[in-house]
Scaffold this active site. Structure first.
Site, PDB file in Angstrom:
ATOM      1  N   PHE A 127      56.141  12.061 -20.497  1.00 22.07           N
ATOM      2  CA  PHE A 127      54.814  11.761 -19.944  1.00 22.07           C
ATOM      3  C   PHE A 127      53.735  12.328 -20.878  1.00 22.07           C
ATOM      4  O   PHE A 127      53.918  13.404 -21.457  1.00 22.07           O
ATOM      5  CB  PHE A 127      54.740  12.417 -18.566  1.00 22.07           C
ATOM      6  CG  PHE A 127      53.567  12.007 -17.726  1.00 22.07           C
ATOM      7  CD1 PHE A 127      53.549  10.781 -17.061  1.00 22.07           C
ATOM      8  CD2 PHE A 127      52.473  12.852 -17.579  1.00 22.07           C
ATOM      9  CE1 PHE A 127      52.474  10.417 -16.276  1.00 22.07           C
ATOM     10  CE2 PHE A 127      51.394  12.488 -16.796  1.00 22.07           C
ATOM     11  CZ  PHE A 127      51.394  11.265 -16.142  1.00 22.07           C
ATOM     12  N   ASP A 204      60.639  18.399 -16.289  1.00 24.70           N
ATOM     13  CA  ASP A 204      59.541  17.913 -15.469  1.00 24.70           C
ATOM     14  C   ASP A 204      60.142  16.974 -14.429  1.00 24.70           C
ATOM     15  O   ASP A 204      60.706  15.926 -14.771  1.00 24.70           O
ATOM     16  CB  ASP A 204      58.508  17.187 -16.343  1.00 24.70           C
ATOM     17  CG  ASP A 204      57.249  16.844 -15.563  1.00 24.70           C
ATOM     18  OD1 ASP A 204      57.345  16.648 -14.322  1.00 24.70           O
ATOM     19  OD2 ASP A 204      56.173  16.751 -16.181  1.00 24.70           O
ATOM     20  N   TYR A 229      52.230  15.121  -5.141  1.00 24.34           N
ATOM     21  CA  TYR A 229      51.460  14.010  -4.560  1.00 24.34           C
ATOM     22  C   TYR A 229      52.139  12.669  -4.763  1.00 24.34           C
ATOM     23  O   TYR A 229      51.626  11.657  -4.350  1.00 24.34           O
ATOM     24  CB  TYR A 229      50.034  13.974  -5.122  1.00 24.34           C
ATOM     25  CG  TYR A 229      49.931  14.071  -6.628  1.00 24.34           C
ATOM     26  CD1 TYR A 229      50.162  12.962  -7.430  1.00 24.34           C
ATOM     27  CD2 TYR A 229      49.629  15.288  -7.233  1.00 24.34           C
ATOM     28  CE1 TYR A 229      50.079  13.055  -8.815  1.00 24.34           C
ATOM     29  CE2 TYR A 229      49.543  15.386  -8.623  1.00 24.34           C
ATOM     30  CZ  TYR A 229      49.778  14.265  -9.399  1.00 24.34           C
ATOM     31  OH  TYR A 229      49.701  14.362 -10.763  1.00 24.34           O
ATOM     32  N   LYS A 230      53.314  12.656  -5.414  1.00 18.98           N
ATOM     33  CA  LYS A 230      54.072  11.402  -5.592  1.00 18.98           C
ATOM     34  C   LYS A 230      55.029  11.260  -4.408  1.00 18.98           C
ATOM     35  O   LYS A 230      54.592  11.047  -3.295  1.00 18.98           O
ATOM     36  CB  LYS A 230      54.738  11.402  -6.959  1.00 18.98           C
ATOM     37  CG  LYS A 230      53.681  11.325  -8.077  1.00 18.98           C
ATOM     38  CD  LYS A 230      54.230  11.481  -9.472  1.00 18.98           C
ATOM     39  CE  LYS A 230      53.076  11.369 -10.476  1.00 18.98           C
ATOM     40  NZ  LYS A 230      53.389  11.993 -11.761  1.00 18.98           N
ATOM     41  N   ARG A 379      55.331  -1.452 -12.234  1.00 20.38           N
ATOM     42  CA  ARG A 379      56.264  -0.554 -11.547  1.00 20.38           C
ATOM     43  C   ARG A 379      56.218  -0.834 -10.050  1.00 20.38           C
ATOM     44  O   ARG A 379      55.123  -0.930  -9.469  1.00 20.38           O
ATOM     45  CB  ARG A 379      55.888   0.910 -11.780  1.00 20.38           C
ATOM     46  CG  ARG A 379      55.955   1.359 -13.223  1.00 20.38           C
ATOM     47  CD  ARG A 379      55.786   2.872 -13.342  1.00 20.38           C
ATOM     48  NE  ARG A 379      54.568   3.373 -12.705  1.00 20.38           N
ATOM     49  CZ  ARG A 379      54.175   4.631 -12.737  1.00 20.38           C
ATOM     50  NH1 ARG A 379      54.917   5.532 -13.348  1.00 20.38           N
ATOM     51  NH2 ARG A 379      53.050   4.999 -12.149  1.00 20.38           N
TER      52      ARG A 379
HETATM   53  C1  LIG Z   1      52.395  12.669 -12.527  1.00 15.13           C
HETATM   54  C2  LIG Z   1      52.965  13.498 -13.605  1.00 15.13           C
HETATM   55  C3  LIG Z   1      52.309  14.654 -14.054  1.00 15.13           C
HETATM   56  C4  LIG Z   1      50.991  15.030 -13.476  1.00 15.13           C
HETATM   57  O1  LIG Z   1      50.408  16.162 -14.038  1.00 15.13           O
HETATM   58  P1  LIG Z   1      49.135  16.834 -13.346  1.00 15.13           P
HETATM   59  O2  LIG Z   1      48.926  18.050 -14.099  1.00 15.13           O
HETATM   60  O3  LIG Z   1      49.472  17.036 -11.900  1.00 15.13           O
HETATM   61  O4  LIG Z   1      47.996  15.850 -13.443  1.00 15.13           O
HETATM   62  C5  LIG Z   1      52.933  15.417 -15.032  1.00 15.13           C
HETATM   63  N1  LIG Z   1      54.126  15.055 -15.544  1.00 15.13           N
HETATM   64  C6  LIG Z   1      54.773  13.930 -15.144  1.00 15.13           C
HETATM   65  C7  LIG Z   1      56.102  13.592 -15.722  1.00 15.13           C
HETATM   66  C8  LIG Z   1      54.201  13.122 -14.177  1.00 15.13           C
HETATM   67  O5  LIG Z   1      54.837  12.016 -13.776  1.00 15.13           O
END
Ligand SMILES: *Cc1c(COP(=O)(O)O)cnc(C)c1O
Length: 418
Positions: A127, A204, A229-230, A379
């Site tokens: 990401f 992660d 939040y996912k 997606r």
């Molecule tokens: C959604 C997501 C994030 C989000 O990071 P924030 O610091 O909460 O904005 C980080 N890593 C991955 C792999 C994600 O899917």
């Protein structure tokens, strides 16, 4: 046999032991099919009550005295989350800060714990925030960041990863489920490869927690972070989690020395001496109200049970892939999520040259909410806690009809992609 298939979807819903949990979310208009719970989950109805209670009854009435029970919320909710969803032992999980910040803290701590080693390894399809955080740490500390290529089906190329992990590697940092294609990597294999070279691994779990069963302790993981939040449905801005295997606490020090990581915090000493346990990875006063939203989200998933959620998720994504093969191939779509169940996360990615316009048209004209990841990926996340089999059937039928009739062709796509 489309109609027979819709009948089959109805039968699967009738037999679904999790079907009733869909009613626990704040209502959507009947026609809307929400397939973006991997980006932002829907609000559980219980969350509204929980937040209201926390503000009206606790904050408003108890005022500063409420810190008595607020102080342990980050680790209490952390333990709930860790033992329900991560396969963690008590005392190894805390809910605090954001995913990016937690990644920074733990990556920095890992590198500091491997002095003399000059390399960090990640994967090309990680990401963006993960790339940036690792680039920043490497730039400031004079380390080399090695980015191994992604496998064609998503996730790191495991052969290239194995070749990249050598005696100079301090840290391997990867996403367990890749955010674009939804490929699930075999955690146990990567942990073992890294440990054989003396490196630490930081996972992660943002697209994995609440989507696939996890066994961090049993799989020999070192460090993990992820957002809430996912799939955890804790809402925008809700704090993230971090997990550190218990025996590593004493040897890892994170870079942001705040008073919530301090041993005997309210002695107000002026010299930093971190807590011995998981609290040493905290920094600041906790976001109490949103911690209650994390708690409510995790409780709902716990009521369902991760094994049952995973079984339903695989059935939903399997049906989605079958329908996409049957109906959408001739319309220019390709399923690019891995087909073996053991390699599939919680969402399905469809590739199409006109994906952005089709995604917009689906929202505007068909009341189906997917998301788009450039340049050409739609997606679709049929999250098992809130999605019916008929929703998958109907969403795919609407997508088929929309593209077949060319209804996306006059849709404007300007502005930001979210
Ligand atoms: C959604 C997501 C994030 C989000 O990071 P924030 O610091 O909460 O904005 C980080 N890593 C991955 C792999 C994600 O899917």
């Amino acid at each position: 046999m489309p109609d027979a298939q819709r009948g089959l979807a109805e039968q699967l819903d009738a037999a679904d032991p999790l079907a009733h949990l869909r009613e626990r979310f704040v209502d959507l208009p009947d026609e809307v099919i929400y397939l973006d719970g991997n980006s932002l989950g829907r609000p559980p109805a219980a969350t509204l009550d929980r937040l209201d209670l926390e503000v009206r009854s606790v904050w408003a009435r108890e005022l500063v005295g409420a810190w008595e029970h607020w102080l342990d919320l980050p680790t209490d909710v952390g333990d709930l989350l860790g033992t329900t969803l991560l396969g963690a032992r008590p005392g190894e999980t805390v809910v605090a800060d954001t995913t990016s910040i937690n990644l920074y803290k733990l990556a920095w701590a890992a590198v500091a714990a491997r002095p003399g080693r000059g390399t960090v390894v990640t994967s090309a399809d990680n990401f963006p925030t993960d790339h940036y955080v690792l680039q920043g740490i490497c730039a400031h500390q004079g380390l080399q960041l090695v980015t191994v290529p992604a496998a064609a089906e998503g996730g790191p190329d495991l052969g290239a990863l194995e070749r990249a992990i050598g005696p100079d590697v301090a840290l391997v940092s990867l996403s367990l489920v890749d955010y674009r294609l939804g490929a699930l990597t075999d955690m146990r294999t990567v942990n073992a490869q890294a440990h054989a070279s003396g490196a630490l691994v930081l996972w992660d779990l943002s697209h994995a927690a609440g989507a696939v069963p996890l066994a961090l302790a049993a799989d020999g993981a070192d460090l993990a972070v992820g957002c809430t939040y996912k799939y955890l449905n804790a809402g925008p801005g809700a704090p993230a989690f971090l997990w550190v295997r218990g025996d590593l606490h004493a040897t890892l020090t994170q870079p942001i020395w705040g008073w919530f990581g301090q041993r005997d915090q309210f002695a107000m000493a002026t010299e930093y001496e971190p807590e011995p346990g998981i609290r040493r990875f905290m920094v600041s006063s906790p976001p109490v109200v949103l911690l209650r939203a994390v708690e409510a989200g995790v409780e709902l998933l716990g009521e369902a049970g991760m094994e049952r959620l995973r079984a339903k998720s695989l059935a939903l994504t399997g049906m989605l892939i079958d329908l996409a093969d049957a109906w959408l191939r001739e319309l220019g779509f390709e399923v690019v999520t891995p087909r073996p169940e053991a390699r599939r996360g919680g969402h399905v990615a469809l590739r199409h040259a006109d994906a952005r316009r089709i995604g917009r048209a689906l929202i505007e004209k068909a009341a189906v909410i997917p998301d788009f990841r450039g340049p050409d990926i739609l997606r679709l996340a049929p999250v098992p806690i809130a999605t019916r089999f008929v929703d998958v059937y109907d969403a795919l039928a609407r997508l088929r009809d929309l593209v077949r009739n060319g209804e996306h062709l006059d849709v404007e796509v300007t502005g930001r992609v979210t």
